[in-house]
Write an enzyme that holds these catalytic residues in place. Structure first.
Site, PDB file in Angstrom:
ATOM      1  N   CYS A   1       0.835  -1.210   0.000  1.00  0.00           N
ATOM      2  CA  CYS A   1       0.000   0.000   0.000  1.00  0.00           C
ATOM      3  C   CYS A   1       0.867   1.255   0.000  1.00  0.00           C
ATOM      4  O   CYS A   1       1.735   1.414   0.854  1.00  0.00           O
ATOM      5  CB  CYS A   1      -0.877  -0.022   1.248  1.00  0.00           C
ATOM      6  SG  CYS A   1      -1.672   1.545   1.626  1.00  0.00           S
TER       7      CYS A   1
HETATM    8  N1  MHO Z   1      -6.098  -0.950   3.654  1.00  0.00           N
HETATM    9  C1  MHO Z   1      -6.313   0.196   2.827  1.00  0.00           C
HETATM   10  C2  MHO Z   1      -5.503   0.063   1.606  1.00  0.00           C
HETATM   11  C3  MHO Z   1      -5.420   1.322   0.862  1.00  0.00           C
HETATM   12  S1  MHO Z   1      -4.115   1.327  -0.117  1.00  0.00           S
HETATM   13  C4  MHO Z   1      -4.007   2.799  -0.804  1.00  0.00           C
HETATM   14  C5  MHO Z   1      -7.805   0.338   2.578  1.00  0.00           C
HETATM   15  O1  MHO Z   1      -8.547  -0.313   3.260  1.00  0.00           O
HETATM   16  O2  MHO Z   1      -8.261   1.110   1.752  1.00  0.00           O
HETATM   17  O3  MHO Z   1      -4.146   0.292  -1.097  1.00  0.00           O
END
Ligand code: MHO
Length: 212
Positions: A16
């Site tokens: 991420c």
């Molecule tokens: N765990 C995050 C990931 C976002 S990332 C920018 C979410 O739930 O959106 O991939």
């Protein structure tokens, strides 16, 4: 003034992209950062909702006289698990911008493998980089709306092009630590209210690591 100093690009994927945006943002020698999508099929246009075969990536603009590419590579390796298998969106990639970066990336990958680690990281030439949506740029800093308004950081382009935004996006989650913050804060030209607001978060989160 940081636009006049020599700079180079580095592009990494390590899960991420919110986390490396903060990790690198307050690292010595980082000028600006942007998050986006890299390494996918040419001609396909990635978005967060439809990322195609691209990876979430961080692109750094750094001052090579202050920080070396090898130091950035060490941060890359030390701050994600290159042996863990994920879908392509979150996979481990080093996208090199020149032959020297390629050679240094390969050297460090070789060192990991020589330790017996089953490293999945791939090394590829940097191709087109697609900026992520505005709300992903300096994601941690953007959670402090009043601060961003006070600093004049309004658009995604503001977030991408601002050195101050890059630094504060790290500091606001404790990255870099209070000692480094205090030693560099005068260069960021913030007012007293902003300094004491940010300072409390540096202290609160220092040493707590990053999550997504
Ligand atoms: N765990 C995050 C990931 C976002 S990332 C920018 C979410 O739930 O959106 O991939």
């Amino acid at each position: 003034h940081y636009l006049n100093i020599p700079s180079e690009k580095a592009t990494f994927s390590m899960g991420c992209f919110w986390a490396p945006d903060s990790l690198f943002g307050s690292f010595p020698g980082i000028i600006t950062t942007r998050v986006g999508y890299a390494g996918g099929t040419e001609g396909l246009i990635p978005t967060y909702r439809n990322i195609c075969d691209y990876t979430e990536a961080i692109q750094l603009q750094y001052d090579p006289n202050t920080v070396s590419y090898l130091e950035l590579l060490k941060m890359f390796w030390d701050h994600h698990d290159p042996t863990a298998e994920f879908k392509k969106q979150y996979s481990s990639f080093i996208y090199y911008h020149n032959d020297q970066q390629k050679a240094e990336a390969e050297l460090t990958l070789y060192e990991k493998k020589a330790k017996g680690l089953d490293v999945l990281t791939k090394i590829e030439p940097a191709g087109q980089f697609f900026n992520a949506e505005d709300y992903h740029q300096k994601y941690r800093l953007q959670q402090h709306k009043n601060l961003c308004n006070d600093l004049g950081l309004k658009t995604g382009d503001d977030m991408i092009n601002s050195h101050v935004a890059a630094r504060l996006n790290g500091y606001i989650v404790g990255q870099g630590g209070i000692e480094q913050f205090d030693s560099e804060v005068s260069k960021l030209r913030l007012d007293e209210a902003a300094i004491s607001y940010i300072r409390q978060f540096v202290i609160k989160y220092e040493g707590q690591g990053l999550h997504c």
